[in-house]
Motif scaffolding. Structure first.
Motif, PDB file in Angstrom:
ATOM      1  N   LYS A 153      21.354  39.079  39.491  1.00  0.00           N
ATOM      2  CA  LYS A 153      20.805  40.317  38.930  1.00  0.00           C
ATOM      3  C   LYS A 153      21.811  41.450  38.929  1.00  0.00           C
ATOM      4  O   LYS A 153      21.891  42.230  37.967  1.00  0.00           O
ATOM      5  N   GLN A 154      22.607  41.577  39.991  1.00  0.00           N
ATOM      6  CA  GLN A 154      23.460  42.752  40.144  1.00  0.00           C
ATOM      7  C   GLN A 154      24.696  42.704  39.255  1.00  0.00           C
ATOM      8  O   GLN A 154      25.014  43.685  38.571  1.00  0.00           O
ATOM      9  N   TYR A 155      25.405  41.570  39.246  1.00  0.00           N
ATOM     10  CA  TYR A 155      26.682  41.500  38.531  1.00  0.00           C
ATOM     11  C   TYR A 155      26.664  40.531  37.347  1.00  0.00           C
ATOM     12  O   TYR A 155      27.654  40.411  36.635  1.00  0.00           O
ATOM     13  N   HIS A 156      25.568  39.831  37.141  1.00  0.00           N
ATOM     14  CA  HIS A 156      25.429  38.855  36.051  1.00  0.00           C
ATOM     15  C   HIS A 156      26.436  37.713  36.170  1.00  0.00           C
ATOM     16  O   HIS A 156      26.878  37.141  35.171  1.00  0.00           O
ATOM     17  N   ASN A 157      26.801  37.374  37.418  1.00  0.00           N
ATOM     18  CA  ASN A 157      27.635  36.190  37.653  1.00  0.00           C
ATOM     19  C   ASN A 157      26.820  34.923  37.433  1.00  0.00           C
ATOM     20  O   ASN A 157      25.599  34.915  37.595  1.00  0.00           O
ATOM     21  N   ALA A 158      27.515  33.850  37.092  1.00  0.00           N
ATOM     22  CA  ALA A 158      26.894  32.529  37.141  1.00  0.00           C
ATOM     23  C   ALA A 158      26.897  32.075  38.602  1.00  0.00           C
ATOM     24  O   ALA A 158      27.921  32.122  39.269  1.00  0.00           O
ATOM     25  N   VAL A 159      25.740  31.673  39.089  1.00  0.00           N
ATOM     26  CA  VAL A 159      25.602  31.230  40.476  1.00  0.00           C
ATOM     27  C   VAL A 159      25.302  29.733  40.478  1.00  0.00           C
ATOM     28  O   VAL A 159      24.332  29.285  39.871  1.00  0.00           O
ATOM     29  N   PHE A 160      26.172  28.976  41.156  1.00  0.00           N
ATOM     30  CA  PHE A 160      26.023  27.520  41.250  1.00  0.00           C
ATOM     31  C   PHE A 160      25.551  27.196  42.668  1.00  0.00           C
ATOM     32  O   PHE A 160      26.268  27.446  43.642  1.00  0.00           O
ATOM     33  N   VAL A 161      24.355  26.634  42.776  1.00  0.00           N
ATOM     34  CA  VAL A 161      23.674  26.485  44.063  1.00  0.00           C
ATOM     35  C   VAL A 161      23.861  25.071  44.613  1.00  0.00           C
ATOM     36  O   VAL A 161      23.772  24.085  43.879  1.00  0.00           O
ATOM     37  N   ARG A 215      30.621  32.769  39.791  1.00  0.00           N
ATOM     38  CA  ARG A 215      31.683  32.819  38.778  1.00  0.00           C
ATOM     39  C   ARG A 215      31.371  33.941  37.803  1.00  0.00           C
ATOM     40  O   ARG A 215      30.289  33.996  37.219  1.00  0.00           O
ATOM     41  N   GLY A 216      32.334  34.861  37.654  1.00  0.00           N
ATOM     42  CA  GLY A 216      32.127  35.985  36.747  1.00  0.00           C
ATOM     43  C   GLY A 216      32.001  35.546  35.301  1.00  0.00           C
ATOM     44  O   GLY A 216      32.608  34.560  34.884  1.00  0.00           O
ATOM     45  N   THR A 217      31.218  36.289  34.526  1.00  0.00           N
ATOM     46  CA  THR A 217      30.981  35.924  33.121  1.00  0.00           C
ATOM     47  C   THR A 217      31.697  36.861  32.148  1.00  0.00           C
ATOM     48  O   THR A 217      31.572  36.700  30.939  1.00  0.00           O
ATOM     49  N   TYR A 218      32.437  37.838  32.676  1.00  0.00           N
ATOM     50  CA  TYR A 218      33.188  38.732  31.783  1.00  0.00           C
ATOM     51  C   TYR A 218      34.408  37.983  31.258  1.00  0.00           C
ATOM     52  O   TYR A 218      35.072  37.245  31.989  1.00  0.00           O
ATOM     53  N   THR A 219      34.714  38.200  29.997  1.00  0.00           N
ATOM     54  CA  THR A 219      35.759  37.413  29.337  1.00  0.00           C
ATOM     55  C   THR A 219      37.116  38.103  29.344  1.00  0.00           C
ATOM     56  O   THR A 219      38.110  37.503  28.941  1.00  0.00           O
ATOM     57  N   GLN A 220      37.175  39.352  29.797  1.00  0.00           N
ATOM     58  CA  GLN A 220      38.446  40.062  29.835  1.00  0.00           C
ATOM     59  C   GLN A 220      39.093  39.894  31.203  1.00  0.00           C
ATOM     60  O   GLN A 220      38.477  40.149  32.231  1.00  0.00           O
ATOM     61  N   GLY A 221      40.358  39.464  31.212  1.00  0.00           N
ATOM     62  CA  GLY A 221      41.062  39.301  32.473  1.00  0.00           C
ATOM     63  C   GLY A 221      40.601  38.067  33.236  1.00  0.00           C
ATOM     64  O   GLY A 221      39.812  37.261  32.749  1.00  0.00           O
ATOM     65  N   GLU A 222      41.091  37.945  34.459  1.00  0.00           N
ATOM     66  CA  GLU A 222      40.733  36.808  35.308  1.00  0.00           C
ATOM     67  C   GLU A 222      39.328  37.011  35.853  1.00  0.00           C
ATOM     68  O   GLU A 222      39.048  37.998  36.528  1.00  0.00           O
ATOM     69  N   PRO A 223      38.391  36.081  35.581  1.00  0.00           N
ATOM     70  CA  PRO A 223      37.013  36.264  36.038  1.00  0.00           C
ATOM     71  C   PRO A 223      36.894  36.137  37.549  1.00  0.00           C
ATOM     72  O   PRO A 223      37.657  35.407  38.186  1.00  0.00           O
ATOM     73  N   TYR A 224      35.928  36.860  38.110  1.00  0.00           N
ATOM     74  CA  TYR A 224      35.666  36.782  39.544  1.00  0.00           C
ATOM     75  C   TYR A 224      35.146  35.388  39.903  1.00  0.00           C
ATOM     76  O   TYR A 224      34.392  34.774  39.166  1.00  0.00           O
ATOM     77  N   LYS A 225      35.573  34.898  41.071  1.00  0.00           N
ATOM     78  CA  LYS A 225      34.997  33.662  41.585  1.00  0.00           C
ATOM     79  C   LYS A 225      35.077  33.696  43.107  1.00  0.00           C
ATOM     80  O   LYS A 225      36.039  34.201  43.685  1.00  0.00           O
ATOM     81  N   GLY A 226      34.040  33.173  43.736  1.00  0.00           N
ATOM     82  CA  GLY A 226      33.998  33.158  45.193  1.00  0.00           C
ATOM     83  C   GLY A 226      32.662  32.657  45.678  1.00  0.00           C
ATOM     84  O   GLY A 226      31.675  32.590  44.923  1.00  0.00           O
ATOM     85  N   ASN A 227      32.604  32.280  46.948  1.00  0.00           N
ATOM     86  CA  ASN A 227      31.377  31.777  47.544  1.00  0.00           C
ATOM     87  C   ASN A 227      30.579  32.907  48.179  1.00  0.00           C
ATOM     88  O   ASN A 227      31.147  33.875  48.693  1.00  0.00           O
TER      89      ASN A 227
END
Length: 477
Positions: free
Chosen positions: A145-153, A167-179
């Motif tokens: 809800k907050q950042y519109h990331n894809a969340v893999f459970v 995993r970030g869904t923004y297409t500009q630059g390196e997308p965010y990723k982390g646990n």
């Protein structure tokens, strides 16, 4: 340095030194990164307690090999320093320090719809809509809800969420990723089918890309992601599902992925899983293959430089064995070569003008050791050719075990020479087990010489960036 004996308790104590305490007392800058600390000198290196991990190379370990890797110490030097023998300092032990408080795991709040996640994964990453919908229906993928990331459970055996990768869904630059903090690494994103096959991937997008490329009966098989190349999630699924007997490693087609394939196959073999297979993408990973199918220029694959160099380094060994065969006193010849190497490698570096001499010495030592092994095999009435021994040498090489700088490699060679000397000088008649042990020592020495020769060729400190060289340091008291 001379051979130094350490008890198991001493080695365990040295390996338990708190690396955060150690680095801070050297004046090194550390930045908090979740439950770990990032070392500013090498921003791809994180430490936690007595453990370290270099994310750029997907490798890590504990306190002793930390000293070998970053402070250019041999094994005895590292143990002595960590025990306080050289510095007179008592370093904190990890078991003396309270662990950092662990945040309770909780899934991020879900967005009412998945429009951004579907748009990103389908339009930007070309994931098959039906496969994606299946995972979404099982609540294994959603949009936060907050950042519109894809969340893999990742669910545990009771269907309770224990892990989430964002995993970030923004297409500009390196997308965010982390646990999500507090995630249990044993329960990363996965799918369990009914067949005996488990396909292993580095990340969720790789898994989904593979299903898109090979959609036939995909739900019948099992898949797991490692969030990198750690084995924990793979081993947990194998433990929970005894029907899974064939493991297919589908990691990235690059140096780190290739090296991880070797390491994971060793881990699987130790646990009795002998039916393993490596399946590589054409390009850098499975999503790059998918991009190429849609006309987008993909990131190319890359081979492991040491595995590519190994046959070239070994190709002259059988011929050199023939050249050395008439020579008497091969053991003394090995010692002479080692002595010639000492001044060339004493500083931990080989200068450009000495590179040729150093490589020649290492090649002669490798060939001499193989020739001694050949003679011993003949004595045991198991004759082999030099070509067969060279092939055996190459088959014994494992890139994930080829670590350290030149000084530690030379220490390995000296240790092997001393071990061979002790075995040869032991009085009495050798048993068959004694001769087999000596055979292994000859092969080990030849392999260590080949590793050192490849290091001089590929990874000499003159050829790597300054920030990746070993640190010359003065202890801060």
């Amino acid at each position: 340095m001379d051979y130094v004996y350490f008890t198991d308790e001493q080695k365990q104590r040295a390996n338990s030194v708190d690396l955060v305490d150690f680095l801070e007392r050297q004046g090194e800058k550390l930045v908090r990164s979740g439950h770990e600390w990032r070392w500013k000198r090498y921003d791809s290196v994180t430490v936690q307690g007595n453990e370290w991990f270099r994310h750029s190379r997907k490798e890590g370990g504990h306190a002793i090999d930390f000293m070998q890797e970053f402070y250019d110490m041999s094994f005895p030097e590292a143990v002595q320093w960590l025990l306080g023998g050289e510095s007179g300092v008592e370093w904190n032990q990890t078991d003396k320090n309270a662990p950092a408080p662990k945040k309770e795991f909780a899934l991020p709040d879900a967005n009412p719809d998945m429009r951004r996640v579907f748009a990103y994964l389908i339009k930007q990453r070309f994931i098959d809509r039906e496969a994606l919908s299946r995972f979404a229906h099982e609540k294994l993928i959603y949009e936060d809800k907050q950042y519109h990331n894809a969340v893999f459970v990742g669910l545990d055996e009771n269907g309770i969420a224990r892990h989430a990768h964002k995993r970030g869904t923004y297409t500009q630059g390196e997308p965010y990723k982390g646990n999500v903090e507090g995630s249990d690494p044993r329960y990363s994103f996965h799918w369990i089918g009914k067949s005996d096959r488990l396909f292993v991937f580095e990340a969720p997008v790789d898994l989904l890309s593979f299903l898109t490329l090979r959609p036939k009966d995909w739900m019948n098989h099992s898949y797991v992601t490692l969030d990198g190349v750690s084995e924990h999630a793979m081993l947990r699924q194998l433990e929970l599902h005894p029907n899974l007997q064939k493991v297919i490693l589908c990691l990235d087609h690059d140096e780190a992925g290739i090296e991880a394939n070797w390491r994971l196959r060793d881990i699987l073999a130790e646990r009795g899983y002998m039916d393993t297979e490596v399946l590589q993408s054409v390009w850098k990973d499975w999503n790059e293959d998918l991009k190429a199918r849609h006309g987008i220029t993909p990131i190319p694959a890359s081979e492991h430089p040491k595995l590519a160099l190994l046959p070239k380094v070994c190709e002259g060994l059988s011929g050199l064995c023939e050249t050395l065969a008439p020579q008497k006193g091969l053991r003394a010849f090995l010692e002479d070569c080692a002595q010639e190497l000492e001044p060339l490698t004493a500083s931990g570096k080989v200068t450009p003008e000495n590179t040729g001499t150093a490589m020649d010495c290492l090649e002669c030592m490798a060939a001499g050791s193989l020739l001694l092994l050949k003679d011993l095999c003949r004595t045991m009435e198991r004759p082999v050719t030099a070509e067969q021994l060279v092939r055996k040498l190459q088959s014994e090489y494992k890139p994930h075990e080829d670590r350290g700088w030149l000084r530690s490699r030379m220490e390995d060679i000296r240790r092997n020479l001393a071990d061979i000397g002790r075995q040869i000088d032991t009085p009495g008649i050798r048993s068959e087990d004694d001769m087999k042990r000596l055979c292994r020592s000859y092969l080990s020495l030849a392999l260590d010489c080949v590793k050192a020769r490849m290091f001089v060729k590929l990874e000499s400190p003159e050829l790597v960036p300054e920030q990746e060289q070993a640190v010359n340091f003065t202890m801060i008291m």
